[in-house]
Design a protein around this motif. Structure first.
Motif, short mmCIF file in Angstrom:
data_model
loop_
_atom_site.label_atom_id
_atom_site.label_comp_id
_atom_site.label_asym_id
_atom_site.label_seq_id
_atom_site.Cartn_x
_atom_site.Cartn_y
_atom_site.Cartn_z
N ASN A 17 -5.65 -12.46 -3.61
CA ASN A 17 -6.72 -11.24 -3.98
C ASN A 17 -5.73 -10.13 -3.70
O ASN A 17 -5.52 -10.10 -2.30
N TYR A 18 -5.12 -9.37 -4.60
CA TYR A 18 -4.34 -8.04 -3.98
C TYR A 18 -4.42 -7.14 -5.10
O TYR A 18 -4.73 -7.44 -6.28
N GLU A 19 -3.92 -5.98 -4.73
CA GLU A 19 -4.03 -4.77 -5.50
C GLU A 19 -2.57 -4.19 -5.58
O GLU A 19 -2.02 -4.06 -4.65
N VAL A 20 -2.06 -3.58 -6.71
CA VAL A 20 -0.79 -2.87 -6.97
C VAL A 20 -1.06 -1.36 -7.10
O VAL A 20 -1.74 -1.00 -7.89
N LEU A 21 -0.42 -0.87 -6.02
CA LEU A 21 -0.67 0.80 -6.15
C LEU A 21 0.73 1.42 -6.48
O LEU A 21 1.78 1.32 -5.81
N LEU A 22 0.73 1.93 -7.80
CA LEU A 22 1.82 2.37 -8.33
C LEU A 22 1.89 3.89 -7.99
O LEU A 22 0.84 4.60 -7.83
N HIS A 23 3.17 4.31 -7.61
CA HIS A 23 3.59 5.76 -7.40
C HIS A 23 4.80 6.02 -7.77
O HIS A 23 5.48 5.42 -8.44
N ARG A 24 5.27 7.41 -7.74
CA ARG A 24 6.31 8.15 -8.05
C ARG A 24 7.30 7.45 -7.05
O ARG A 24 7.11 7.10 -6.13
N LYS A 25 8.75 7.59 -7.56
CA LYS A 25 9.68 6.82 -6.80
C LYS A 25 9.98 7.64 -5.41
O LYS A 25 9.92 8.80 -5.40
N THR A 26 10.07 6.58 -4.34
CA THR A 26 10.09 7.34 -2.95
C THR A 26 11.20 6.74 -2.22
O THR A 26 11.87 5.71 -2.73
N THR A 27 11.47 7.13 -1.24
CA THR A 27 12.83 6.48 -0.29
C THR A 27 12.25 6.07 0.93
O THR A 27 13.16 5.41 1.67
N THR A 28 11.26 6.45 1.55
CA THR A 28 10.71 5.98 2.70
C THR A 28 9.19 5.52 2.54
O THR A 28 8.38 6.01 1.72
N LEU A 29 8.66 4.64 3.59
CA LEU A 29 7.30 4.14 3.69
C LEU A 29 6.44 5.47 3.91
O LEU A 29 5.37 5.26 3.25
N ALA A 30 6.89 6.29 4.58
CA ALA A 30 5.95 7.58 4.91
C ALA A 30 5.83 8.23 3.45
O ALA A 30 4.44 8.60 3.41
N GLN A 31 6.64 8.42 2.92
CA GLN A 31 6.42 8.99 1.35
C GLN A 31 5.69 8.26 0.56
O GLN A 31 4.87 8.83 -0.29
N ALA A 32 5.89 6.76 0.70
CA ALA A 32 5.12 6.08 -0.25
C ALA A 32 3.84 5.96 0.18
O ALA A 32 2.79 6.04 -0.66
N ALA A 33 3.43 6.10 1.42
CA ALA A 33 1.89 6.19 1.67
C ALA A 33 1.22 7.49 1.51
O ALA A 33 0.26 7.55 0.89
N GLU A 34 2.09 8.68 1.72
CA GLU A 34 1.65 9.72 1.33
C GLU A 34 1.39 10.00 -0.38
O GLU A 34 0.31 10.43 -0.74
N ALA A 35 2.40 9.22 -1.18
CA ALA A 35 1.97 9.11 -2.52
C ALA A 35 0.73 8.49 -2.80
O ALA A 35 0.19 8.81 -3.88
N CYS A 36 0.57 7.42 -2.10
CA CYS A 36 -0.81 6.79 -2.38
C CYS A 36 -2.09 7.22 -1.67
O CYS A 36 -2.90 6.58 -1.94
N GLU A 37 -1.81 8.23 -1.09
CA GLU A 37 -2.88 8.79 -0.29
C GLU A 37 -3.71 7.96 0.61
O GLU A 37 -4.67 7.73 0.74
N ILE A 38 -2.69 7.23 1.43
CA ILE A 38 -3.17 6.28 2.21
C ILE A 38 -2.50 6.31 4.02
O ILE A 38 -1.63 6.77 3.76
N PRO A 39 -3.14 5.85 4.87
CA PRO A 39 -2.63 6.18 6.28
C PRO A 39 -1.10 5.52 6.19
O PRO A 39 -1.29 4.36 5.87
N LEU A 40 -0.37 5.98 6.88
CA LEU A 40 0.89 5.19 7.21
C LEU A 40 0.77 4.00 8.11
O LEU A 40 1.51 2.68 8.00
N GLU A 41 -0.20 4.14 9.01
CA GLU A 41 -0.70 3.01 10.04
C GLU A 41 -1.22 1.62 9.22
O GLU A 41 -1.31 0.56 9.79
N GLN A 42 -1.51 1.67 7.72
CA GLN A 42 -1.90 0.67 7.10
C GLN A 42 -0.86 -0.05 6.56
O GLN A 42 -1.02 -1.19 6.01
N LEU A 43 0.25 0.53 6.57
CA LEU A 43 1.48 -0.16 5.98
C LEU A 43 2.38 -0.92 7.02
O LEU A 43 2.33 -0.81 8.23
N VAL A 44 2.91 -2.14 6.57
CA VAL A 44 3.86 -3.07 7.43
C VAL A 44 4.99 -3.01 6.87
O VAL A 44 5.27 -2.61 5.73
N ARG A 45 6.15 -3.25 7.71
CA ARG A 45 7.67 -3.43 7.29
C ARG A 45 8.09 -4.59 7.85
O ARG A 45 7.65 -5.03 9.13
N ALA A 46 9.32 -5.01 7.23
CA ALA A 46 10.23 -5.87 7.90
C ALA A 46 11.39 -5.51 8.56
O ALA A 46 12.12 -4.52 7.96
#
Length: 460
Positions: A17-46
């Motif tokens: 069960n997953y959802e794909v959130l499409l957004h404009r091209k970004t260069t950082t996770l902070a930009q991606a979170a902003e583009a998808c209008e979700i808090p950065l603390e909800q993202l994880v990274r490796a």
């Protein structure tokens, strides 16, 4: 680029069960979170590390920084970051800089920070900078398999930026090399290269000519080759083959332009720093040659009353981050810290880190060097103020052009930018059209082979 096939197959296994959130091209996770209008603390990274036991993927919240010491102590291992060029080999189906926190897709061992294990929902980049994947925590854990470990090895980045003492402590605690020296040990700046000194003396002579400049450049075979390569480049559209420097200067590039080109190359090549890393020679020269070309091009679009000479504009873009080379040349342990910290925590502002490591930033160090070498005030202003959109004092056109160029290049994933998007006030003051800047930047990347080749030769 879409989601890599092996990541898509893993996501679709057992009808996860997953959802794909499409957004404009970004260069950082902070930009991606902003583009998808979700808090950065909800993202994880490796973050991928390595030692004698092999590779390890550490997964942590996107708004946290990795505590190397805690992780090494937890696992009783001496881990180091995997260099960037090796990451591209591991994640060869992903866009550079987008590494999915799905260790099983790449046969890697994995450890989760306990903060991630407590998240009800996990969101991450799936190997592309144009989408995020979001899923319930239990489904994310299922994809990692049974061998996953849990531990505490990350801290919120906000606690590090809260005050100077916290960030200074982070420099020592959150990097593999905990080395710090006082700025008082910085007794003297590097000497001006001989070729650069000769070029500056020639620039001050009103009777100087192309033959004299060619004679200076010919003393350095590598520099001669670079100037001839530029003259024969399709960027300058000369019909025919240029085989000698005097012709390149007189017929194609122009005296002042070659003078500045040679000055920049001779200065940059005189300072030796490691090849890899976010601030290594490879990254420095690639950003520098793209920025120099774009600053030169944008400068020619300014109204006549403020239009800078092509050569000076080019040199402003080329040498803007000279202070980073001085730092790497003179303060090698601190340079190691900056590279490793930035690589592990790509959304952390590096200027703040520089200020804590040495008490100064690369723009200050670069400006000191410019002044010590007696370089033109226009270049000193560009080096000192190219991060400052509020600088409108003497020679402001140069740092503002560099600032605009850097912001435009960052939209294509090249270099870094404290703020996303082009600075509206700077564009207005310089009477530059935003779309024209974006179009000129796109042209660089449509025909990037020559610039990439030049950068590789300069970095070698």
């Amino acid at each position: 680029m879409g989601i890599p096939v092996n990541i898509r197959e893993l996501l679709d296994r057992d009808q996860n069960n997953y959802e794909v959130l499409l957004h404009r091209k970004t260069t950082t996770l902070a930009q991606a979170a902003e583009a998808c209008e979700i808090p950065l603390e909800q993202l994880v990274r490796a973050v991928v590390l390595v030692d004698g036991q092999g590779l390890l993927m550490a997964v942590l919240p996107a708004d946290h920084v990795l505590d190397f010491e805690a992780l090494c102590n937890l696992l009783h291992r001496e881990l180091e970051l995997v260099p960037g060029h090796q990451l591209t080999n591991i994640f060869d189906d992903c866009e550079p800089g987008s590494y999915p926190p799905l260790a099983s897709a790449y046969d890697l061992d994995v450890i989760l920070d306990q903060t991630v294990d407590a998240m009800p929902t996990v969101t991450f980049e799936p190997g592309t900078h144009t989408s995020l994947v979001q899923m319930p925590h239990e489904h994310y854990r299922d994809m990692l398999g049974d061998a996953v470990r849990i531990g505490q090895f990350a801290r919120p980045a906000s606690t590090l930026c809260a005050n100077e003492k916290a960030l200074a402590h982070a420099v020592e605690q959150f990097t593999p090399a905990r080395v710090k020296r006082d700025i008082e040990e910085f007794h003297e700046l590097p000497a001006l290269p001989t070729t650069a000194a000769q070029i500056l003396r020639l620039a001050a002579d009103p009777r100087a000519n192309a033959r004299q400049l060619a004679e200076i450049i010919e003393q350095d075979p590598g520099l001669s080759a670079q100037v001839l390569r530029y003259a024969n480049s399709s960027m300058y559209g000369y019909a025919g083959s240029i085989k000698n420097l005097q012709t390149a200067i007189a017929r194609v590039l122009g005296f002042e332009y070659v003078l500045n080109l040679a000055l920049g190359f001779s200065i940059g090549k005189s300072l030796k720093v490691p090849q890899d890393g976010p601030f290594g020679m490879d990254a420095f020269w690639r950003h520098s040659v793209f920025a120099a070309r774009l600053v030169e091009t944008l400068g020619q679009k300014l109204p006549g009353k403020m239009r800078p000479p092509r050569g000076t504009a080019y040199l402003a873009g080329l040498l803007q981050n000279l202070g980073r080379l001085v730092l790497g040349h003179t303060f090698q342990p601190e340079f190691f810290i900056l590279n490793r910290f930035s690589q592990a925590n790509p959304d952390m502002p590096t200027c703040d880190l520089e200020r804590q490591v040495l008490g100064v930033t690369h723009d200050q160090i670069g400006a000191w060097l410019m002044q010590a070498w007696g370089l033109p005030a226009e270049l000193t202003a560009a080096v000192r103020h190219h991060h400052n959109p509020d600088y409108w004092d003497t020679h402001a056109v140069y740092p503002q052009l560099v600032l605009i160029a850097n912001r435009a290049l960052a939209l294509h994933g090249l270099g870094e930018s404290d703020t996303e998007g082009l600075p509206a006030f700077s564009l207005q003051m310089l009477e530059l059209d935003e779309q024209a800047v974006l179009d000129e930047t796109a042209k660089l990347f449509d025909n990037k082979e020559e610039l990439d080749d030049l950068a590789q030769r300069l970095a070698a």
